[in-house]
Structures are given as structure tokens and as C-alpha cells.
Design a protein around this motif. Structure first.
Motif, PDB file in Angstrom:
ATOM      1  N   PHE A  37       0.736  -1.320  -0.099  1.00 15.36           N
ATOM      2  CA  PHE A  37      -0.009   0.120  -0.037  1.00 15.36           C
ATOM      3  C   PHE A  37       0.893   1.249   0.047  1.00 15.36           C
ATOM      4  O   PHE A  37       0.671   2.192  -0.742  1.00 15.36           O
ATOM      5  CB  PHE A  37      -1.129   0.041   1.235  1.00 15.36           C
ATOM      6  CG  PHE A  37      -1.307   1.231   1.489  1.00 15.36           C
ATOM      7  CD1 PHE A  37      -2.543   1.875   0.624  1.00 15.36           C
ATOM      8  CD2 PHE A  37      -1.052   2.191   2.604  1.00 15.36           C
ATOM      9  CE1 PHE A  37      -2.842   3.183   1.097  1.00 15.36           C
ATOM     10  CE2 PHE A  37      -1.428   3.155   3.033  1.00 15.36           C
ATOM     11  CZ  PHE A  37      -2.473   3.812   2.269  1.00 15.36           C
ATOM     12  N   ALA A  38       1.940   1.289   0.863  1.00 13.53           N
ATOM     13  CA  ALA A  38       2.668   2.384   0.838  1.00 13.53           C
ATOM     14  C   ALA A  38       3.475   2.871  -0.482  1.00 13.53           C
ATOM     15  O   ALA A  38       3.578   3.693  -0.907  1.00 13.53           O
ATOM     16  CB  ALA A  38       4.064   2.134   1.875  1.00 13.53           C
ATOM     17  N   TRP A  39       3.905   1.596  -1.218  1.00 11.67           N
ATOM     18  CA  TRP A  39       4.488   1.747  -2.608  1.00 11.67           C
ATOM     19  C   TRP A  39       3.510   2.425  -3.464  1.00 11.67           C
ATOM     20  O   TRP A  39       4.023   3.283  -4.278  1.00 11.67           O
ATOM     21  CB  TRP A  39       5.064   0.290  -3.005  1.00 11.67           C
ATOM     22  CG  TRP A  39       5.650   0.695  -4.396  1.00 11.67           C
ATOM     23  CD1 TRP A  39       7.014   0.874  -4.616  1.00 11.67           C
ATOM     24  CD2 TRP A  39       5.097   0.004  -5.696  1.00 11.67           C
ATOM     25  NE1 TRP A  39       7.361   0.907  -6.055  1.00 11.67           N
ATOM     26  CE2 TRP A  39       6.307   0.330  -6.343  1.00 11.67           C
ATOM     27  CE3 TRP A  39       3.950  -0.549  -6.120  1.00 11.67           C
ATOM     28  CZ2 TRP A  39       5.847  -0.039  -7.798  1.00 11.67           C
ATOM     29  CZ3 TRP A  39       3.730  -0.707  -7.270  1.00 11.67           C
ATOM     30  CH2 TRP A  39       4.684  -0.403  -8.243  1.00 11.67           C
ATOM     31  N   LEU A  40       2.238   1.928  -3.437  1.00 14.62           N
ATOM     32  CA  LEU A  40       1.274   2.387  -4.495  1.00 14.62           C
ATOM     33  C   LEU A  40       1.104   4.030  -4.167  1.00 14.62           C
ATOM     34  O   LEU A  40       0.797   4.487  -5.267  1.00 14.62           O
ATOM     35  CB  LEU A  40       0.092   1.470  -4.207  1.00 14.62           C
ATOM     36  CG  LEU A  40       0.069   0.160  -4.707  1.00 14.62           C
ATOM     37  CD1 LEU A  40      -1.316  -0.580  -4.170  1.00 14.62           C
ATOM     38  CD2 LEU A  40       0.317   0.011  -6.370  1.00 14.62           C
ATOM     39  N   PHE A  56      -5.905   3.717  -3.276  1.00  9.36           N
ATOM     40  CA  PHE A  56      -7.250   3.671  -2.254  1.00  9.36           C
ATOM     41  C   PHE A  56      -7.767   2.477  -2.540  1.00  9.36           C
ATOM     42  O   PHE A  56      -8.271   2.135  -1.150  1.00  9.36           O
ATOM     43  CB  PHE A  56      -8.183   4.748  -3.158  1.00  9.36           C
ATOM     44  CG  PHE A  56      -9.526   4.641  -2.778  1.00  9.36           C
ATOM     45  CD1 PHE A  56     -10.020   5.298  -1.626  1.00  9.36           C
ATOM     46  CD2 PHE A  56     -10.572   3.981  -3.513  1.00  9.36           C
ATOM     47  CE1 PHE A  56     -11.411   5.214  -1.182  1.00  9.36           C
ATOM     48  CE2 PHE A  56     -12.000   3.856  -3.216  1.00  9.36           C
ATOM     49  CZ  PHE A  56     -11.979   4.308  -2.017  1.00  9.36           C
ATOM     50  N   GLY A  57      -7.878   1.736  -3.338  1.00  7.01           N
ATOM     51  CA  GLY A  57      -8.626   0.235  -3.606  1.00  7.01           C
ATOM     52  C   GLY A  57      -7.831  -0.695  -2.464  1.00  7.01           C
ATOM     53  O   GLY A  57      -8.526  -1.338  -1.610  1.00  7.01           O
ATOM     54  N   THR A  58      -6.474  -0.708  -2.601  1.00  9.04           N
ATOM     55  CA  THR A  58      -5.783  -1.503  -1.672  1.00  9.04           C
ATOM     56  C   THR A  58      -6.120  -1.017  -0.086  1.00  9.04           C
ATOM     57  O   THR A  58      -6.391  -1.867   0.823  1.00  9.04           O
ATOM     58  CB  THR A  58      -4.137  -1.358  -1.615  1.00  9.04           C
ATOM     59  OG1 THR A  58      -3.929  -1.559  -3.100  1.00  9.04           O
ATOM     60  CG2 THR A  58      -3.490  -2.364  -0.794  1.00  9.04           C
ATOM     61  N   PHE A  59      -6.207   0.233  -0.031  1.00 10.38           N
ATOM     62  CA  PHE A  59      -6.601   0.663   1.505  1.00 10.38           C
ATOM     63  C   PHE A  59      -7.864   0.307   1.964  1.00 10.38           C
ATOM     64  O   PHE A  59      -8.082  -0.184   3.051  1.00 10.38           O
ATOM     65  CB  PHE A  59      -6.275   2.171   1.486  1.00 10.38           C
ATOM     66  CG  PHE A  59      -6.700   2.832   2.838  1.00 10.38           C
ATOM     67  CD1 PHE A  59      -5.914   2.649   3.956  1.00 10.38           C
ATOM     68  CD2 PHE A  59      -7.886   3.480   3.228  1.00 10.38           C
ATOM     69  CE1 PHE A  59      -6.073   3.322   5.295  1.00 10.38           C
ATOM     70  CE2 PHE A  59      -8.255   3.921   4.317  1.00 10.38           C
ATOM     71  CZ  PHE A  59      -7.397   4.186   5.532  1.00 10.38           C
ATOM     72  N   LYS A  92      -2.905  -0.116  13.486  1.00  4.85           N
ATOM     73  CA  LYS A  92      -1.912   1.278  13.746  1.00  4.85           C
ATOM     74  C   LYS A  92      -0.931   1.506  12.455  1.00  4.85           C
ATOM     75  O   LYS A  92      -0.469   2.242  12.121  1.00  4.85           O
ATOM     76  CB  LYS A  92      -1.324   1.307  15.156  1.00  4.85           C
ATOM     77  CG  LYS A  92      -2.293   1.545  16.170  1.00  4.85           C
ATOM     78  CD  LYS A  92      -1.677   1.709  17.515  1.00  4.85           C
ATOM     79  CE  LYS A  92      -2.686   1.939  18.459  1.00  4.85           C
ATOM     80  NZ  LYS A  92      -3.983   1.550  18.401  1.00  4.85           N
ATOM     81  N   ALA A  93      -0.257   0.241  12.156  1.00  8.32           N
ATOM     82  CA  ALA A  93       0.618   0.106  11.083  1.00  8.32           C
ATOM     83  C   ALA A  93       0.179   0.842   9.624  1.00  8.32           C
ATOM     84  O   ALA A  93       0.732   1.633   8.960  1.00  8.32           O
ATOM     85  CB  ALA A  93       1.211  -1.365  10.823  1.00  8.32           C
ATOM     86  N   LEU A  94      -1.292   0.299   9.805  1.00 15.14           N
ATOM     87  CA  LEU A  94      -1.667   0.755   8.229  1.00 15.14           C
ATOM     88  C   LEU A  94      -2.097   2.299   8.212  1.00 15.14           C
ATOM     89  O   LEU A  94      -1.792   3.025   7.430  1.00 15.14           O
ATOM     90  CB  LEU A  94      -3.035  -0.040   8.099  1.00 15.14           C
ATOM     91  CG  LEU A  94      -3.889   0.323   6.608  1.00 15.14           C
ATOM     92  CD1 LEU A  94      -3.147   0.277   5.532  1.00 15.14           C
ATOM     93  CD2 LEU A  94      -5.004  -0.439   6.758  1.00 15.14           C
ATOM     94  N   MET A  95      -2.334   2.528   9.391  1.00 16.64           N
ATOM     95  CA  MET A  95      -2.962   4.067   9.319  1.00 16.64           C
ATOM     96  C   MET A  95      -1.678   4.953   9.430  1.00 16.64           C
ATOM     97  O   MET A  95      -1.823   5.944   8.892  1.00 16.64           O
ATOM     98  CB  MET A  95      -4.105   4.460  10.874  1.00 16.64           C
ATOM     99  CG  MET A  95      -4.430   5.652  10.881  1.00 16.64           C
ATOM    100  SD  MET A  95      -5.400   6.124   9.443  1.00 16.64           S
ATOM    101  CE  MET A  95      -6.830   4.885   9.449  1.00 16.64           C
TER     102      MET A  95
END
Length: 199
Positions: A37-40, A56-59, A92-95
Motif C-alpha cells: 500500500f505504501a509503495w502504491l 485507495f482500493g488497497t486501503f 496502527k501500522a496501516l493508519m
């Protein structure tokens, strides 16, 4: 790291659920896909529409697995100690990754990330310290609302929306920051109120 076996009313032991279950697999997948997600997001750079939609789709997919794994774990009795630890870490890692990436692409002000990250990590560490002292701090009543608003704000920033949506998007994130701060204060207030009853 599974849940300790308990006993039924008749005294017979209840088999603890294995850590190798669908909810925990979904949680682990969420953690694994955070770098993707970070790379995208960085690839989209707040300018490349295709990559921004992919981010956005991955998130959105990862946030849906967050709700899905919790629902499955509770409905099927698959709640484990590993899941209790890994799930909030994944959240938390994702956010935090989303907020930092949006800062790096210049889509969102840095101060928003600072306030949210300080609150999230601060409250988490504080709860861990109290837990080691034998005191459990319950989840804040506005915790779910906070998560929804943060997720909505991030999603709006990730979408390649027209320019006139900049201020509404910023407004949603301001509300999310406000709720984040208020719920953080609520944790402290609720914990203080418990002290007289425990004394």
C-alpha cells in the motif's frame, strides 16, 4: 500464544482456539500488504490517477479485512491472544503508514500526522504500562467513531478527487483529529474515575 484453556461449568476443559485460523491469517495479510500500500501511494504521488486509485482500493480492502477478521473471530469463537495483539498492531501500522505517505506526497499537512501518531502511540504505551501494573483500561467509547473518521479522511485524500473537494476532505480530517484527541483524553479521564472504586 493461544488463549489459555478454560473450563466449563461442569469442570471439563475447553479447547483453546488455534492461532492458525482465518481471522489471524487476515490480520497477518493486512500487515504484509502495508508495504504494498505504501509503495502504491508513493507511486501515485498525489498526481498519477491510476496509481492513486490502486492505493485507495488497497486501503479500502485492508480496512474491510479489519472488520471482517473481528466479526469472524467473535462469531466463531476464534478470539486468541495473538489476535488481540496483532490486530491493533496491524491497524496502527496501516493508519500511520497511510498518514506518513500522504505527508511525503504533499497531500496532507504534517501536523495532522504528528497529532494522530502521538495520540495513538502515547495511549497504547500508557495502556501497556497500566496493564503491567494489573490495571486494564477499557476501550474508549468513541474509539470506533475515531477509526471510521480517520479511515474516511485518509480514503478521501487517497482518491484523485477534483480540486473543489480539497476543503471538504480537509474538514473531514479535522473532525477526525478532534475526535482522536477527545477520545485520548477520555481514556485518561475514565482511568482516573476507576481509582476510587479500586481503593
Amino acid at each position: 500464544m493461544g488463549v489459555n484453556a478454560s473450563t466449563t461449568s461442569g469442570g471439563s476443559p475447553v479447547q483453546a482456539p488455534s492461532n492458525w485460523n482465518l481471522p489471524n491469517v487476515l490480520t497477518c495479510l493486512r500487515i504484509v500488504f502495508v508495504p504494498v500500500f505504501a509503495w502504491l501511494t508513493l507511486r501515485g504521488d498525489n498526481t498519477h490517477t491510476g496509481w492513486m486509485w490502486a492505493a485507495f482500493g488497497t486501503f479500502a480492502a485492508l480496512m474491510m479485512t479489519d472488520k471482517l477478521d473481528g466479526d469472524i473471530a467473535r462469531s466463531r469463537g476464534l478470539v486468541t491472544d495473538f489476535g488481540k495483539i496483532a490486530d491493533p498492531i496491524a491497524d496502527k501500522a496501516l493508519m500511520i503508514t497511510a498518514l506518513v505517505c500522504l505527508n511525503l506526497t504533499g497531500a496532507m499537512p504534517v501536523w495532522i500526522t504528528v497529532v494522530i501518531v502521538v495520540r495513538e502511540l502515547g495511549i497504547t504505551l500508557w495502556r501497556m504500562v497500566l496493564l503491567r501494573r494489573g490495571k486494564v483500561v477499557p476501550a474508549s467509547r468513541g474509539g470506533k467513531l475515531k477509526t471510521v473518521l480517520q479511515s474516511l479522511g485518509v480514503a478521501l485524500y487517497l482518491c484523485p478527487l477534483p480540486g473543489w473537494m480539497d476543503w471538504p476532505t480537509y474538514g473531514v480530517m479535522l473532525v477526525a483529529v478532534s475526535v482522536t484527541v477527545v477520545t485520548g483524553v477520555q481514556y485518561v479521564v475514565d482511568a482516573q474515575r476507576q481509582k476510587p472504586a479500586e481503593g
